[in-house]
Design a protein around this motif. Sequence first.
Motif, PDB file in Angstrom:
ATOM      1  N   VAL A  46       0.841  -1.195   0.000  1.00 51.41           N
ATOM      2  CA  VAL A  46       0.000   0.000   0.000  1.00 51.41           C
ATOM      3  C   VAL A  46       0.880   1.251   0.000  1.00 51.41           C
ATOM      4  CG1 VAL A  46      -1.663   1.339   1.360  1.00 51.41           C
ATOM      5  CG2 VAL A  46      -1.960  -1.127   1.098  1.00 51.41           C
ATOM      6  N   GLY A  47       0.621   2.136  -0.940  1.00 49.08           N
ATOM      7  CA  GLY A  47       1.363   3.395  -1.047  1.00 49.08           C
ATOM      8  C   GLY A  47       2.661   3.286  -1.823  1.00 49.08           C
ATOM      9  N   VAL A  48       2.971   2.120  -2.337  1.00 46.84           N
ATOM     10  CA  VAL A  48       4.203   1.911  -3.085  1.00 46.84           C
ATOM     11  C   VAL A  48       3.896   1.934  -4.573  1.00 46.84           C
ATOM     12  CG1 VAL A  48       6.066   0.262  -3.588  1.00 46.84           C
ATOM     13  CG2 VAL A  48       5.255   0.550  -1.242  1.00 46.84           C
ATOM     14  N   LYS A  49       4.711   2.667  -5.317  1.00 51.28           N
ATOM     15  CA  LYS A  49       4.583   2.684  -6.778  1.00 51.28           C
ATOM     16  C   LYS A  49       5.520   1.612  -7.319  1.00 51.28           C
ATOM     17  CE  LYS A  49       5.239   5.253 -10.967  1.00 51.28           C
ATOM     18  NZ  LYS A  49       5.770   6.406 -11.631  1.00 51.28           N
ATOM     19  N   PHE A  50       4.929   0.614  -7.989  1.00 55.27           N
ATOM     20  CA  PHE A  50       5.723  -0.468  -8.547  1.00 55.27           C
ATOM     21  C   PHE A  50       6.118  -0.136  -9.974  1.00 55.27           C
ATOM     22  CE2 PHE A  50       3.821  -2.499  -4.927  1.00 55.27           C
ATOM     23  CZ  PHE A  50       4.848  -3.298  -4.462  1.00 55.27           C
ATOM     24  N   VAL A  51       7.389  -0.393 -10.277  1.00 52.10           N
ATOM     25  CA  VAL A  51       7.947  -0.106 -11.592  1.00 52.10           C
ATOM     26  C   VAL A  51       8.309  -1.410 -12.290  1.00 52.10           C
ATOM     27  CG1 VAL A  51       8.768   2.189 -10.938  1.00 52.10           C
ATOM     28  CG2 VAL A  51      10.255   0.211 -10.600  1.00 52.10           C
ATOM     29  N   ASP A  59      18.103   0.550  -4.051  1.00 55.20           N
ATOM     30  CA  ASP A  59      18.274   0.415  -2.601  1.00 55.20           C
ATOM     31  C   ASP A  59      17.130  -0.340  -1.941  1.00 55.20           C
ATOM     32  OD1 ASP A  59      20.689   1.845  -2.697  1.00 55.20           O
ATOM     33  OD2 ASP A  59      19.604   3.746  -2.648  1.00 55.20           O
ATOM     34  N   ALA A  60      16.391  -1.094  -2.738  1.00 52.35           N
ATOM     35  CA  ALA A  60      15.234  -1.818  -2.209  1.00 52.35           C
ATOM     36  C   ALA A  60      15.669  -3.015  -1.380  1.00 52.35           C
ATOM     37  CB  ALA A  60      14.348  -2.288  -3.357  1.00 52.35           C
ATOM     38  N   ARG A  61      14.871  -3.320  -0.374  1.00 46.55           N
ATOM     39  CA  ARG A  61      15.110  -4.535   0.403  1.00 46.55           C
ATOM     40  C   ARG A  61      14.301  -5.667  -0.235  1.00 46.55           C
ATOM     41  NH1 ARG A  61      11.039  -2.131   3.171  1.00 46.55           N
ATOM     42  NH2 ARG A  61       9.502  -3.449   4.208  1.00 46.55           N
ATOM     43  N   ASP A  86       8.511 -12.870  -4.893  1.00 45.52           N
ATOM     44  CA  ASP A  86       9.435 -11.868  -4.377  1.00 45.52           C
ATOM     45  C   ASP A  86       8.881 -10.460  -4.515  1.00 45.52           C
ATOM     46  OD1 ASP A  86      11.895 -13.587  -3.935  1.00 45.52           O
ATOM     47  OD2 ASP A  86      11.518 -13.966  -6.059  1.00 45.52           O
ATOM     48  N   LEU A  87       9.253  -9.619  -3.571  1.00 46.66           N
ATOM     49  CA  LEU A  87       8.994  -8.175  -3.636  1.00 46.66           C
ATOM     50  C   LEU A  87      10.300  -7.457  -3.315  1.00 46.66           C
ATOM     51  CD1 LEU A  87       5.774  -7.757  -1.435  1.00 46.66           C
ATOM     52  CD2 LEU A  87       5.871  -7.694  -3.910  1.00 46.66           C
ATOM     53  N   TRP A  88      10.524  -6.339  -3.943  1.00 43.98           N
ATOM     54  CA  TRP A  88      11.634  -5.462  -3.604  1.00 43.98           C
ATOM     55  C   TRP A  88      11.021  -4.097  -3.359  1.00 43.98           C
ATOM     56  CZ3 TRP A  88      11.947  -9.315  -7.164  1.00 43.98           C
ATOM     57  CH2 TRP A  88      12.988 -10.230  -7.031  1.00 43.98           C
ATOM     58  N   ILE A  89      11.247  -3.541  -2.170  1.00 43.32           N
ATOM     59  CA  ILE A  89      10.623  -2.263  -1.809  1.00 43.32           C
ATOM     60  C   ILE A  89      11.653  -1.338  -1.179  1.00 43.32           C
ATOM     61  CG2 ILE A  89       8.885  -1.142  -0.344  1.00 43.32           C
ATOM     62  CD1 ILE A  89       7.156  -3.640  -0.681  1.00 43.32           C
ATOM     63  N   ASP A  90      11.637  -0.093  -1.652  1.00 50.31           N
ATOM     64  CA  ASP A  90      12.459   0.965  -1.068  1.00 50.31           C
ATOM     65  C   ASP A  90      11.516   1.906  -0.337  1.00 50.31           C
ATOM     66  OD1 ASP A  90      14.020   3.157  -0.430  1.00 50.31           O
ATOM     67  OD2 ASP A  90      15.058   3.201  -2.362  1.00 50.31           O
ATOM     68  N   ASP A  91      11.513   1.837   0.993  1.00 47.99           N
ATOM     69  CA  ASP A  91      10.601   2.654   1.799  1.00 47.99           C
ATOM     70  C   ASP A  91      10.883   4.148   1.667  1.00 47.99           C
ATOM     71  OD1 ASP A  91       9.065   0.552   2.920  1.00 47.99           O
ATOM     72  OD2 ASP A  91      10.674   0.130   4.343  1.00 47.99           O
ATOM     73  N   THR A  93      11.830   5.884  -0.936  1.00 42.31           N
ATOM     74  CA  THR A  93      11.294   6.471  -2.170  1.00 42.31           C
ATOM     75  C   THR A  93       9.864   6.009  -2.457  1.00 42.31           C
ATOM     76  OG1 THR A  93      12.148   4.671  -3.546  1.00 42.31           O
ATOM     77  CG2 THR A  93      13.591   6.603  -3.215  1.00 42.31           C
ATOM     78  N   LYS A  94       9.357   5.085  -1.647  1.00 41.02           N
ATOM     79  CA  LYS A  94       8.016   4.504  -1.848  1.00 41.02           C
ATOM     80  C   LYS A  94       7.888   3.878  -3.241  1.00 41.02           C
ATOM     81  CE  LYS A  94       5.990   5.514   2.052  1.00 41.02           C
ATOM     82  NZ  LYS A  94       5.667   4.462   2.972  1.00 41.02           N
ATOM     83  N   MET A  95       8.987   3.243  -3.678  1.00 47.59           N
ATOM     84  CA  MET A  95       8.989   2.561  -4.972  1.00 47.59           C
ATOM     85  C   MET A  95       9.310   1.091  -4.742  1.00 47.59           C
ATOM     86  SD  MET A  95      10.772   5.297  -7.526  1.00 47.59           S
ATOM     87  CE  MET A  95      10.512   4.238  -8.922  1.00 47.59           C
ATOM     88  N   GLY A  96       8.813   0.261  -5.646  1.00 48.68           N
ATOM     89  CA  GLY A  96       9.060  -1.161  -5.511  1.00 48.68           C
ATOM     90  C   GLY A  96       9.078  -1.849  -6.850  1.00 48.68           C
ATOM     91  N   TYR A  97       9.478  -3.100  -6.809  1.00 43.07           N
ATOM     92  CA  TYR A  97       9.522  -3.925  -8.004  1.00 43.07           C
ATOM     93  C   TYR A  97       8.979  -5.300  -7.655  1.00 43.07           C
ATOM     94  CZ  TYR A  97      11.289  -6.902 -11.713  1.00 43.07           C
ATOM     95  OH  TYR A  97      11.378  -7.820 -12.725  1.00 43.07           O
ATOM     96  N   LYS A  98       8.144  -5.815  -8.530  1.00 41.04           N
ATOM     97  CA  LYS A  98       7.671  -7.190  -8.427  1.00 41.04           C
ATOM     98  C   LYS A  98       7.327  -7.659  -9.823  1.00 41.04           C
ATOM     99  CE  LYS A  98       2.928  -5.804  -7.311  1.00 41.04           C
ATOM    100  NZ  LYS A  98       1.858  -5.933  -6.326  1.00 41.04           N
TER     101      LYS A  98
END
Length: 153
Positions: A46-51, A59-61, A86-91, A93-98
């Motif tokens: 929630v609140g994360v923009k996925f690219v 710098d995502a975890r 898997d999820l990769w999220i950078d808190d 920048t509120k960006m993530g990848y999946k």
Amino acid sequence: MQKLNLTGTSKHQTDDQMKGLSAVFLDGDEVFIDNGAIHAKSRLEVGVKFVDDQSAVPDARHIQGLWITLKRQENGLGYAGAMPFDLWIDDSTKMGYKKLSEQVNQMDKAVRGQVDVQGLPREVVNKLGAHLQKIRPDLWENASDSFRQAFSS
């Protein structure tokens, strides 16, 4: 509230299949269930923009997810399917990848009762398995043989 039967049937099959579906996350040392993940609305998402490009979030975890399903077994309701994602999220920048398509495919496999955790590090499998066993020992006892075998050390 009145239920709309837009499919023209009294029961929609997907609803029944999804009733026994959950998502378990391993985020650092924390293991938790968040069923919001079924609709991409977990507390992590929630609140994360996925690219579409993982390099856009350097710098995502890494967060390990596991779709699990329940199914009525011979002795009662038990764990049946387990497929990782898997999820990769950078808190910051509120960006993530999946990989959404992979996530959906893994969800479908779990719903069908498939179990495959071979690609996960053993320590991750052990943590997830221990959590599932601890929170609902009854589901663990009634789990399919393939499920218990996948999580045995």
